[in-house]
Design a protein around this motif. Structure first.
Motif, PDB file in Angstrom:
ATOM      1  N   ILE A   1      30.828  98.763 130.580  1.00  0.00           N
ATOM      2  CA  ILE A   1      30.210  97.514 130.357  1.00  0.00           C
ATOM      3  C   ILE A   1      28.990  97.201 131.061  1.00  0.00           C
ATOM      4  O   ILE A   1      27.926  96.699 130.563  1.00  0.00           O
ATOM      5  CB  ILE A   1      31.225  96.236 130.287  1.00  0.00           C
ATOM      6  CG1 ILE A   1      32.361  96.601 129.049  1.00  0.00           C
ATOM      7  CG2 ILE A   1      30.602  95.023 129.867  1.00  0.00           C
ATOM      8  CD1 ILE A   1      33.293  95.539 129.196  1.00  0.00           C
ATOM      9  N   TYR A   2      29.186  97.401 132.404  1.00  0.00           N
ATOM     10  CA  TYR A   2      28.222  96.867 133.448  1.00  0.00           C
ATOM     11  C   TYR A   2      27.293  97.678 133.881  1.00  0.00           C
ATOM     12  O   TYR A   2      26.403  97.335 134.424  1.00  0.00           O
ATOM     13  CB  TYR A   2      29.065  95.981 134.563  1.00  0.00           C
ATOM     14  CG  TYR A   2      29.732  94.742 134.040  1.00  0.00           C
ATOM     15  CD1 TYR A   2      28.818  93.562 133.955  1.00  0.00           C
ATOM     16  CD2 TYR A   2      30.877  94.560 133.658  1.00  0.00           C
ATOM     17  CE1 TYR A   2      29.477  92.622 133.382  1.00  0.00           C
ATOM     18  CE2 TYR A   2      31.380  93.502 133.187  1.00  0.00           C
ATOM     19  CZ  TYR A   2      30.634  92.409 133.213  1.00  0.00           C
ATOM     20  OH  TYR A   2      31.478  91.290 132.684  1.00  0.00           O
TER      21      TYR A   2
ATOM     22  N   TYR B   1      34.990  98.360 133.512  1.00  0.00           N
ATOM     23  CA  TYR B   1      33.783  97.845 134.202  1.00  0.00           C
ATOM     24  C   TYR B   1      32.421  98.564 134.326  1.00  0.00           C
ATOM     25  O   TYR B   1      31.489  98.258 134.037  1.00  0.00           O
ATOM     26  CB  TYR B   1      34.171  97.460 135.515  1.00  0.00           C
ATOM     27  CG  TYR B   1      33.150  96.790 136.460  1.00  0.00           C
ATOM     28  CD1 TYR B   1      32.861  95.447 136.454  1.00  0.00           C
ATOM     29  CD2 TYR B   1      32.244  97.622 137.068  1.00  0.00           C
ATOM     30  CE1 TYR B   1      31.746  95.116 137.246  1.00  0.00           C
ATOM     31  CE2 TYR B   1      31.240  97.275 137.944  1.00  0.00           C
ATOM     32  CZ  TYR B   1      30.890  95.891 137.946  1.00  0.00           C
ATOM     33  OH  TYR B   1      29.885  95.309 138.576  1.00  0.00           O
TER      34      TYR B   1
ATOM     35  N   LEU C   1      33.865  90.034 127.263  1.00  0.00           N
ATOM     36  CA  LEU C   1      32.932  90.768 128.463  1.00  0.00           C
ATOM     37  C   LEU C   1      31.846  91.656 127.960  1.00  0.00           C
ATOM     38  O   LEU C   1      30.858  91.545 128.488  1.00  0.00           O
ATOM     39  CB  LEU C   1      33.620  91.521 129.573  1.00  0.00           C
ATOM     40  CG  LEU C   1      34.677  90.466 130.406  1.00  0.00           C
ATOM     41  CD1 LEU C   1      35.767  91.304 131.342  1.00  0.00           C
ATOM     42  CD2 LEU C   1      34.064  89.586 131.373  1.00  0.00           C
TER      43      LEU C   1
ATOM     44  N   ALA D   1      29.123  89.553 126.221  1.00  0.00           N
ATOM     45  CA  ALA D   1      28.397  88.868 127.298  1.00  0.00           C
ATOM     46  C   ALA D   1      27.411  89.497 127.944  1.00  0.00           C
ATOM     47  O   ALA D   1      26.321  89.095 128.165  1.00  0.00           O
ATOM     48  CB  ALA D   1      29.326  87.854 128.167  1.00  0.00           C
ATOM     49  N   GLN D   2      27.774  90.646 128.530  1.00  0.00           N
ATOM     50  CA  GLN D   2      27.029  91.718 128.851  1.00  0.00           C
ATOM     51  C   GLN D   2      26.016  92.610 128.113  1.00  0.00           C
ATOM     52  O   GLN D   2      24.752  92.828 128.461  1.00  0.00           O
ATOM     53  CB  GLN D   2      27.751  92.327 129.731  1.00  0.00           C
ATOM     54  CG  GLN D   2      27.048  93.554 130.530  1.00  0.00           C
ATOM     55  CD  GLN D   2      26.015  92.979 131.718  1.00  0.00           C
ATOM     56  OE1 GLN D   2      26.348  91.770 132.113  1.00  0.00           O
ATOM     57  NE2 GLN D   2      25.206  93.663 132.179  1.00  0.00           N
ATOM     58  N   MET D   3      26.768  93.062 127.216  1.00  0.00           N
ATOM     59  CA  MET D   3      25.951  94.128 126.272  1.00  0.00           C
ATOM     60  C   MET D   3      25.427  93.489 124.708  1.00  0.00           C
ATOM     61  O   MET D   3      24.804  94.140 124.140  1.00  0.00           O
ATOM     62  CB  MET D   3      26.883  95.257 125.967  1.00  0.00           C
ATOM     63  CG  MET D   3      27.484  95.676 127.126  1.00  0.00           C
ATOM     64  SD  MET D   3      29.004  96.991 126.828  1.00  0.00           S
ATOM     65  CE  MET D   3      28.064  98.285 126.098  1.00  0.00           C
TER      66      MET D   3
ATOM     67  N   ASP E   1      26.596 100.859 129.891  1.00  0.00           N
ATOM     68  CA  ASP E   1      26.162  99.995 128.828  1.00  0.00           C
ATOM     69  C   ASP E   1      26.320 100.870 127.610  1.00  0.00           C
ATOM     70  O   ASP E   1      25.577 101.235 126.583  1.00  0.00           O
ATOM     71  CB  ASP E   1      24.552  99.980 128.909  1.00  0.00           C
ATOM     72  CG  ASP E   1      24.212  98.734 128.062  1.00  0.00           C
ATOM     73  OD1 ASP E   1      24.799  97.988 127.600  1.00  0.00           O
ATOM     74  OD2 ASP E   1      22.967  99.493 126.994  1.00  0.00           O
TER      75      ASP E   1
END
Length: 208
Positions: A123-124, A120, A188, A191-193, A127
């Motif tokens: 990713i969030y 987490y 995930l 989608a985020q990075m 980065d």
């Protein structure tokens, strides 16, 4: 009814734990070496730094990389040899009590929770995707599933007979379960990075 000899000596699980432990130890060793080099020379560029998205220095320099007051990879240097030792002991014919298997499972579950938190953060928050960190994730996930389902099947974790039967049938599906977990992490990250194209760009720049 006592366990059969085949089940009292899980050779397949032991071989898997040996391989997973060796890979986890490799990742922990490489990250620990990079951390030591960074401490001795702040200008050092880790060999695992491939580009903007793929690299180790951001993780190693962040507070998330030293949650317990020392670099996280040092935990791996302590923990993975335990996994390797247990695997070798099983292959040598050792058997363990129910409490030992349960305690082992608790430790691996704790490792999975910690890895989930690190995924987490990577990713969030940070980065960045650290190659050696990802190898640690990659071996911790199937280790948890293989050990937990084995313990459920064998009754080392007190459950009903139905759950034991289900765990026994799911044990052969650990590779697929692992792939699904990997896919969730990839989705995930994408989608985020926007991870996939950025990784490809980093790899192209590294080769160029």
């Amino acid at each position: 009814m006592p366990d059969s000899p085949r089940r009292s000596r899980p050779v397949g699980l032991a071989v898997f734990l040996l391989i997973a432990g060796a890979l986890g130890l490799l990742a922990a060793f490489e990250l620990s070496m990079e951390k030591v080099l960074l401490l001795s020379d702040p200008a050092h560029i880790p060999s695992c730094n491939v580009g903007v998205l793929v690299g180790c220095s951001t993780n190693l320099s962040s507070w998330q990389g030293a949650v317990f007051g020392f670099s996280n990879p040092f935990l791996g240097l302590m923990a993975w040899p335990v996994v390797i030792t247990i695997a070798v002991a099983i292959l040598a014919g050792a058997t363990f009590s129910r409490w030992f298997w349960a305690a082992f499972n608790v430790g691996v579950a704790g490792a999975l929770i910690f890895v989930g938190w690190l995924i987490y953060q990577s990713i969030y928050v940070l980065d960045v995707l650290c190659p050696w960190c990802m190898l640690t994730w990659a071996v911790t996930i199937p280790t948890f599933w293989a050990l937990t389902l084995y313990n459920l099947r064998e009754g080392h974790i007190p459950v009903s007979a139905r759950v034991r039967r289900l765990a026994g049938s799911w044990l052969s599906w650990v590779p697929l379960i692992t792939v699904v977990c990997y896919a969730v992490v990839v989705l995930l990250a994408q989608a985020q990075m926007n991870a996939v194209p950025r990784v490809l760009i980093d790899l192209q720049n590294a080769r160029g």
